[in-house]
Design an enzyme around this catalytic site. Structure first.
Site, mmCIF file in Angstrom:
data_model
loop_
_atom_site.group_PDB
_atom_site.id
_atom_site.type_symbol
_atom_site.label_atom_id
_atom_site.label_comp_id
_atom_site.label_asym_id
_atom_site.label_seq_id
_atom_site.Cartn_x
_atom_site.Cartn_y
_atom_site.Cartn_z
ATOM 1 N N GLY A 175 0.793 -0.992 -0.099
ATOM 2 C CA GLY A 175 -0.060 0.257 0.032
ATOM 3 C C GLY A 175 0.840 1.146 0.030
ATOM 4 N N GLY A 226 -7.179 -0.217 -3.349
ATOM 5 C CA GLY A 226 -6.966 -1.580 -3.746
ATOM 6 C C GLY A 226 -6.712 -2.687 -2.593
ATOM 7 C CD GLU A 262 -3.831 0.029 -5.609
ATOM 8 O OE1 GLU A 262 -4.558 -0.556 -4.953
ATOM 9 O OE2 GLU A 262 -3.558 1.221 -4.904
ATOM 10 N N GLY A 284 2.220 4.883 1.569
ATOM 11 C CA GLY A 284 2.240 5.621 2.937
ATOM 12 C C GLY A 284 3.381 5.561 3.594
ATOM 13 C CG ASN A 285 5.208 8.533 5.897
ATOM 14 O OD1 ASN A 285 5.730 8.846 4.752
ATOM 15 N ND2 ASN A 285 4.291 9.368 6.504
#
Lengths: 518, 518
Positions: B282, B401, B307, B284-285
């Site tokens: 995914g 997703g 993704e 993000g940090n």
């Protein structure tokens, strides 16, 4: 018994009728002897799916043995894996003697359910398509013994499957030891109706599953089985569970009517072909009523790509509306089972029974574009669906294949009467107490009150439609009041909710016996 | 301008550099003129995925026009469809002028988020793999105009895609009119890195997607576009959003460490190959920290089927640990975007950008056996996960997703710090206030406190492990107390709960600003 004598006895005539392999004829024994081969603490993979094709003799013998051992102070429990639900001779008998430590992936037995809900059986409720792959991955444990009902054994040792396929291929391949039950009650004309696909692999070796129509045969009609692993063969002559369906009541007929009207509308708008797309139907009285209702609907020739073939599917086949049905098991009333058995040769040519990893495979459900129709326990105003846990904690049956079909189907329909327990439970609640199907996977909700088409709607729009179309009049104002107040007290207004009140209907039912306020 | 003059001006040199089609060169215009072609109430499909490849000029021009119309008392809103999130020049600009009536399938813009959570935009939060098929099915509405950023137009009118593919193929095919933005900022060396699959169909014409490795190219590098539909071509030279990632803090590093230890353990037990299976991560940090952590892990050569390609993926490519990455978009920091652009020719040969219906397709995620790693907002003691709605009602971003990968991956990992808001919110709660991922789809939960491997566990077993391994010490006793009391007051003991109390932590936070009791 070595099968080598020249003058066959009656018993051997009977045996040779269904067990053509001399090697495996030599392993014939009685159920008690077979059950004695299962040790305490083992993980046992048994056949069986929706009350079809489960072993009937060995589990009962095992239950007797467990009861005896327990009486002698020697606790004895097994981990029990199946395809899906079985019958009282299996789940019921073993649960009654506290013989089950862990159970997966699905159960509907009333005795076992009670034990699960008393916290006495650890129950793993799994997507039915994922059981075989996870068994191969080795992440749910190791299989010791397989106990598989078949309808016959061929000369080469391959097996003619019974009235369900379920996870039998995987259990036979993965178990260290195999016990076979050869059930003479199963119709010999079933031979050839099965399609056992042997192309599954673990990644990175997986390839596309070469099925593009429900009709496609991609495997063989027989189960492979290493004869060296077969430690016992037990003969039986016993019927499947085959519970009767209730005659459809007014609510079921109303739900069926709404669904047929919706499908007709979709055909008129050009969003579904006139023969529809392959239908999937959950098990139960309402699902069966919908299938029966399709007999008089204008859609033909339909196909089914589904988990189970129930009474309504036979009606559709008889009426010439259903061209063929692909499933993993039968789930029939005694009357329908009689009808099936009397005309098996005719039916079998229009049916394919597959392993459940194929009947429910997300790849195939999405490719074929199944019309998914499943039941529910409760839905909330946003269309989240609870299929499994009454009041959020008490298992009813399990998620089964509903997740496989609902997420991947062309359209995902959930159906239920708007109330249960004589109106004391609303099937439409402010917030479901447990979620099996997230709002994205729930496109249509139907009750006897009406049908809510939720496609293309935001959560707030969904709430209006669900309350208006699906809720029972005695709960509708309460739901509308909650939705209106939630717009005032919610943390955000994307999907307004009041966490302090959202589950209060369930709490009220637990305290007062009704979701209706005093 | 018809492109026929012999002495090219500076402008034509610039133009011919990226727009080789004379037909489409003739449609070059400015953003305001293009935006004027969009009518009030239209549904507009724009490019853009995680801040990459979105149109930058036309949406801002449209926002100016909308502001002007509104000031003159003529309300003007559109329905806005994209691939996923875009940038302030698109979502931000249109939301700021109240120009969006309906938004799908994903948004992370702070201005738009605020409008959604005030109930002023109807937001449809969708599985990203399902947007294109549902658009083709016609169940989410009709597309009027497509506004697509490309990096170039070829002589035959086909389009060189930009830094994201998203739903561009579908928008170009389905829209009545097309507006193209040709962005010179996008690296010309991107050409050839895309793989646009044109084999998707509606059922019953769907066939297997012929991809068995993340490396497989199954389409063409270019987007087809009917030149007759192109009503305007606008030139731009503007960077993607490219927000910086925060440097990984101690919690992110601890989470990364737990995950790498888990994967190492799986490799040792023979349940994963030494090169792992294709990784999905995914955005993000924390996700980025995990990827960066894999640089020093012993797995190689890895692949990614995911993704987005974020900074950590570039690190892995640079380190030779990642052989190649398949995605639908970039999501990079400005520094990483510079690094990518400086070495695009080298990177591009190891990257494939696909339509999101392919990058996220359940069929492919299951076949390839992705290792799914996604973030969450909160998980409950049974492992149900809320990825989208803070306090059950306030949208953060969307499901994106995560559902495509979590349900179908080989192993599904969710990760989060154990607390948020300086400890006032626990990421582990008695019951999640909203469900995006049901317990069956959540196999591993990781916080900085530890990792809970939930595979093969019943709900009660899961609760013990989640509380023990994942909860923050300041909430652990409160969760253990709830779980213990639930065993006394629950309707059933399969997954014990107390509906009257299950969401009280959320209510307390809304009332007092902390989930901790006074």
């Amino acid at each position: 018994m070595d099968g080598s004598r020249c003058a066959p006895t009656d018993r051997e005539f009977r045996v040779s009728d269904r067990i053509a392999s001399a090697t495996l004829r030599a392993r014939i024994t009685d159920a008690d002897t077979a059950a004695a081969l299962i040790q305490p603490g083992e993980t046992v993979g048994m056949s069986g799916f929706t009350g079809s094709g489960y072993p009937k003799a060995v589990p009962q013998a095992l239950a007797r043995r467990i009861a005896g051992e327990r009486a002698s102070g020697r606790p004895f429990r097994i981990n029990l894996w199946t395809g899906a639900s079985t019958g009282p001779e299996l789940d019921g008998a073993l649960a009654a003697v506290d013989g089950i430590a862990q159970r997966l992936p699905y159960s509907s037995d009333p005795v076992a359910r009670e034990k699960i809900n008393r916290g006495e059986i650890d129950y793993l409720d799994m997507h039915l398509s994922q059981v075989a792959p996870m068994a191969w991955e080795g992440v749910i444990g190791t299989l010791d013994t397989a106990v598989i009902e078949v309808s016959g054994i061929r000369a080469d040792g391959s097996l003619i499957p019974s009235s369900s396929v379920g996870n039998n291929k995987t259990w036979l391949d993965r178990a260290k030891r195999v016990i076979l039950e050869v059930n003479r009650w199963q119709n010999a004309a079933l031979e050839g109706a099965h399609d056992i696909y042997y192309g599954t692999r673990l990644p990175p070796q997986r390839v596309p599953i070469p099925l593009t129509r429900p009709d496609d045969r991609i495997g063989t009609p027989y189960l492979a089985c290493d004869p060296d692993k077969v430690v016992a063969v037990v003969e039986t002559d016993a019927p499947d569970r085959n519970l009767p369906f209730a005659a459809p009541d007014d609510k079921a007929l109303a739900i069926a009517g709404h669904i047929i009207e919706f499908l007709s509308h979709e055909v008129k708008r050009g969003r579904l072909p006139a023969s529809l797309l392959p239908i999937q139907s959950g098990v139960g009285n309402i699902a069966n009523a919908v299938l029966s209702g399709l007999v008089d609907a204008p859609f033909e020739p339909m196909t089914a790509f589904t988990e189970v073939i129930q009474d309504g599917m036979l009606d559709l086949l008889d009426a010439g509306k259903l061209r063929m049905a692909s499933a993993t098991a039968f789930s029939l009333s005694p009357a329908a089972a009689d009808r099936l058995n009397a005309n098996m040769a005719s039916y079998a040519s229009r049916m394919i029974l597959r392993p459940q990893e194929i009947s429910n495979h997300p790849e195939l459900v999405r490719r074929l574009g199944c019309i998914a129709m499943n039941g529910l326990i409760e839905a909330d105003i946003y269309g989240n669906v609870n299929s499994t846990l009454v009041m959020g904690s008490r298992i009813q049956n399990g998620i089964g294949g509903s997740g496989d079909f609902a997420r991947n189907g062309y359209v995902s329909i959930f159906m239920t009467p708007s109330t249960a327990k004589d109106g004391r439970i609303s099937a439409i609640v402010p917030q479901v107490s447990h979620v099996d199907h997230i709002m994205q996977d729930v496109q249509v909700i139907v009750t006897e009150q009406g049908l809510a088409d939720l496609r293309g709607l935001s959560p707030r729009q969904r709430a209006s439609v669900v309350i208006e179309r699906c809720a029972h009049p005695s709960y509708r104002p309460l739901l509308a009041d909650y939705a209106a107040r939630a717009k005032g007290g919610s943390y955000g207004l994307h999907a307004p909710s009041l966490p302090g009140e959202a589950l209060s209907w369930h709490q009220r039912f637990m305290e007062t016996g009704t979701m209706l306020p005093a």
